[in-house]
Design a protein around this motif. Structure first.
Motif, mmCIF file in Angstrom:
data_model
loop_
_atom_site.group_PDB
_atom_site.id
_atom_site.type_symbol
_atom_site.label_atom_id
_atom_site.label_comp_id
_atom_site.label_asym_id
_atom_site.label_seq_id
_atom_site.Cartn_x
_atom_site.Cartn_y
_atom_site.Cartn_z
ATOM 1 N N TRP A 1 0.873 -1.161 0.000
ATOM 2 C CA TRP A 1 0.000 0.000 0.000
ATOM 3 C C TRP A 1 0.913 1.213 0.000
ATOM 4 O O TRP A 1 1.886 1.279 0.780
ATOM 5 N N TYR A 2 0.649 2.172 -0.913
ATOM 6 C CA TYR A 2 1.416 3.410 -0.992
ATOM 7 C C TYR A 2 0.493 4.604 -0.808
ATOM 8 O O TYR A 2 -0.584 4.662 -1.420
ATOM 9 N N GLU A 3 0.937 5.548 0.023
ATOM 10 C CA GLU A 3 0.204 6.791 0.220
ATOM 11 C C GLU A 3 -0.011 7.473 -1.136
ATOM 12 O O GLU A 3 0.925 7.599 -1.929
ATOM 13 N N GLY A 4 -1.250 7.878 -1.399
ATOM 14 C CA GLY A 4 -1.550 8.585 -2.635
ATOM 15 C C GLY A 4 -1.809 7.687 -3.838
ATOM 16 O O GLY A 4 -2.232 8.166 -4.888
ATOM 17 N N THR A 5 -1.561 6.391 -3.683
ATOM 18 C CA THR A 5 -1.748 5.456 -4.799
ATOM 19 C C THR A 5 -2.681 4.320 -4.426
ATOM 20 O O THR A 5 -3.508 3.889 -5.210
ATOM 21 N N GLY A 6 -2.540 3.792 -3.229
ATOM 22 C CA GLY A 6 -3.316 2.633 -2.799
ATOM 23 C C GLY A 6 -2.522 1.358 -2.971
ATOM 24 O O GLY A 6 -1.289 1.370 -2.918
ATOM 25 N N GLU A 7 -3.239 0.258 -3.209
ATOM 26 C CA GLU A 7 -2.585 -1.056 -3.300
ATOM 27 C C GLU A 7 -1.912 -1.245 -4.655
ATOM 28 O O GLU A 7 -2.475 -0.896 -5.693
ATOM 29 N N VAL A 8 -0.713 -1.817 -4.596
ATOM 30 C CA VAL A 8 0.061 -2.129 -5.790
ATOM 31 C C VAL A 8 0.620 -3.534 -5.619
ATOM 32 O O VAL A 8 1.258 -3.825 -4.606
ATOM 33 N N THR A 9 0.379 -4.398 -6.595
ATOM 34 C CA THR A 9 0.937 -5.748 -6.564
ATOM 35 C C THR A 9 2.078 -5.832 -7.559
ATOM 36 O O THR A 9 1.921 -5.493 -8.733
ATOM 37 N N LEU A 10 3.229 -6.250 -7.053
ATOM 38 C CA LEU A 10 4.409 -6.443 -7.891
ATOM 39 C C LEU A 10 4.623 -7.939 -8.061
ATOM 40 O O LEU A 10 4.451 -8.697 -7.119
ATOM 41 N N LYS A 11 5.018 -8.364 -9.254
ATOM 42 C CA LYS A 11 5.307 -9.776 -9.523
ATOM 43 C C LYS A 11 6.656 -9.867 -10.210
ATOM 44 O O LYS A 11 7.277 -8.834 -10.506
ATOM 45 N N ALA A 12 7.115 -11.080 -10.461
ATOM 46 C CA ALA A 12 8.420 -11.280 -11.093
ATOM 47 C C ALA A 12 8.549 -10.377 -12.323
ATOM 48 O O ALA A 12 7.672 -10.348 -13.183
ATOM 49 N N GLY A 13 9.628 -9.592 -12.340
ATOM 50 C CA GLY A 13 9.869 -8.656 -13.427
ATOM 51 C C GLY A 13 9.398 -7.241 -13.143
ATOM 52 O O GLY A 13 9.731 -6.321 -13.882
ATOM 53 N N SER A 14 8.622 -7.044 -12.068
ATOM 54 C CA SER A 14 8.148 -5.704 -11.703
ATOM 55 C C SER A 14 9.244 -4.923 -10.987
ATOM 56 O O SER A 14 10.052 -5.493 -10.249
ATOM 57 N N CYS A 15 9.225 -3.617 -11.191
ATOM 58 C CA CYS A 15 10.189 -2.721 -10.547
ATOM 59 C C CYS A 15 9.425 -1.531 -9.991
ATOM 60 O O CYS A 15 8.493 -1.042 -10.625
ATOM 61 N N VAL A 16 9.803 -1.079 -8.801
ATOM 62 C CA VAL A 16 9.196 0.115 -8.233
ATOM 63 C C VAL A 16 10.285 1.001 -7.638
ATOM 64 O O VAL A 16 11.215 0.519 -6.997
ATOM 65 N N HIS A 17 10.165 2.295 -7.911
ATOM 66 C CA HIS A 17 10.986 3.305 -7.242
ATOM 67 C C HIS A 17 10.110 3.894 -6.159
ATOM 68 O O HIS A 17 9.031 4.417 -6.448
ATOM 69 N N GLN A 18 10.530 3.759 -4.911
ATOM 70 C CA GLN A 18 9.781 4.321 -3.788
ATOM 71 C C GLN A 18 10.401 5.674 -3.453
ATOM 72 O O GLN A 18 11.529 5.718 -2.943
ATOM 73 N N PRO A 19 9.715 6.768 -3.754
ATOM 74 C CA PRO A 19 10.283 8.090 -3.501
ATOM 75 C C PRO A 19 10.650 8.288 -2.034
ATOM 76 O O PRO A 19 9.999 7.712 -1.151
ATOM 77 N N PRO A 20 11.640 9.115 -1.757
ATOM 78 C CA PRO A 20 12.027 9.376 -0.376
ATOM 79 C C PRO A 20 10.835 9.833 0.461
ATOM 80 O O PRO A 20 10.047 10.676 0.031
ATOM 81 N N GLY A 21 10.669 9.216 1.620
ATOM 82 C CA GLY A 21 9.646 9.631 2.560
ATOM 83 C C GLY A 21 8.232 9.177 2.245
ATOM 84 O O GLY A 21 7.309 9.543 2.969
ATOM 85 N N ILE A 22 8.034 8.380 1.194
ATOM 86 C CA ILE A 22 6.670 7.936 0.885
ATOM 87 C C ILE A 22 6.190 6.959 1.957
ATOM 88 O O ILE A 22 6.906 6.038 2.349
ATOM 89 N N GLN A 23 4.993 7.199 2.438
ATOM 90 C CA GLN A 23 4.411 6.304 3.433
ATOM 91 C C GLN A 23 3.947 5.038 2.709
ATOM 92 O O GLN A 23 3.300 5.106 1.662
ATOM 93 N N HIS A 24 4.305 3.874 3.256
ATOM 94 C CA HIS A 24 3.938 2.618 2.615
ATOM 95 C C HIS A 24 3.839 1.499 3.641
ATOM 96 O O HIS A 24 4.251 1.653 4.795
ATOM 97 N N GLN A 25 3.299 0.381 3.169
ATOM 98 C CA GLN A 25 3.113 -0.780 4.040
ATOM 99 C C GLN A 25 3.083 -2.027 3.165
ATOM 100 O O GLN A 25 2.438 -2.043 2.120
ATOM 101 N N GLU A 26 3.779 -3.058 3.605
ATOM 102 C CA GLU A 26 3.704 -4.342 2.911
ATOM 103 C C GLU A 26 2.481 -5.066 3.440
ATOM 104 O O GLU A 26 2.312 -5.206 4.646
ATOM 105 N N LEU A 27 1.595 -5.509 2.544
ATOM 106 C CA LEU A 27 0.338 -6.141 2.937
ATOM 107 C C LEU A 27 0.405 -7.662 2.901
ATOM 108 O O LEU A 27 -0.173 -8.331 3.748
ATOM 109 N N ALA A 28 1.056 -8.221 1.887
ATOM 110 C CA ALA A 28 1.114 -9.676 1.723
ATOM 111 C C ALA A 28 2.198 -10.016 0.704
ATOM 112 O O ALA A 28 2.619 -9.160 -0.073
ATOM 113 N N HIS A 29 2.624 -11.266 0.731
ATOM 114 C CA HIS A 29 3.607 -11.736 -0.251
ATOM 115 C C HIS A 29 3.504 -13.245 -0.386
ATOM 116 O O HIS A 29 2.973 -13.924 0.489
ATOM 117 N N SER A 30 4.053 -13.758 -1.480
ATOM 118 C CA SER A 30 4.099 -15.201 -1.693
ATOM 119 C C SER A 30 5.267 -15.793 -0.909
ATOM 120 O O SER A 30 6.247 -15.100 -0.614
#
Length: 123
Positions: free
Chosen positions: A73-102
């Motif tokens: 979960w990312y502030e201002g975006t909501g839920e985002v699911t990443l899978k093999a091959g996905s890439c994310v840049h988390q901007p400095p100071g962004i509020q986030h939370q890991e919800l689940a994983h395989s």
């Protein structure tokens, strides 16, 4: 800075920031005198996310998923699911939370600087 080589044969995973993950230091911090860091992070099978909302006090953070999946979960975006091959840049100071994983989640994290503070956020 100095050359750093890390081989899978020498891989050692240890505990770290989150108890549901194991971390393999790729030697980048030592090679750059702490300016950068890089880890392979993998899920501890059977342990699920219990992380709270938080921010990291750093200049750069990038995650690339090698296998499995992870939901954030990312502030201002909501839920985002990443899978093999996905890439994310988390901007400095962004509020986030890991919800689940395989159970087979494995990812690479690149950070600047190597050592940084994590602050839990209420709510």
């Amino acid at each position: 800075m100095k050359l750093s080589v890390s081989h899978v044969d020498d891989a050692e995973f240890t505990s770290g920031l989150r108890g549901f993950f194991e971390y393999r230091d790729l030697g980048i911090s030592d090679a750059t005198d702490g300016r950068f860091g890089a880890h392979v992070i993998r899920a501890v099978p059977g342990k699920q996310a219990i992380g709270d909302k938080h921010i990291h006090k750093l200049e750069f953070q990038m995650v690339y998923v090698l296998k499995g999946w992870v939901k954030f979960w990312y502030e201002g975006t909501g839920e985002v699911t990443l899978k093999a091959g996905s890439c994310v840049h988390q901007p400095p100071g962004i509020q986030h939370q890991e919800l689940a994983h395989s159970d087979d989640l494995e990812l690479i994290e690149i950070i600047l600087p190597a050592d940084f503070d994590t602050l839990e956020v209420e709510g």
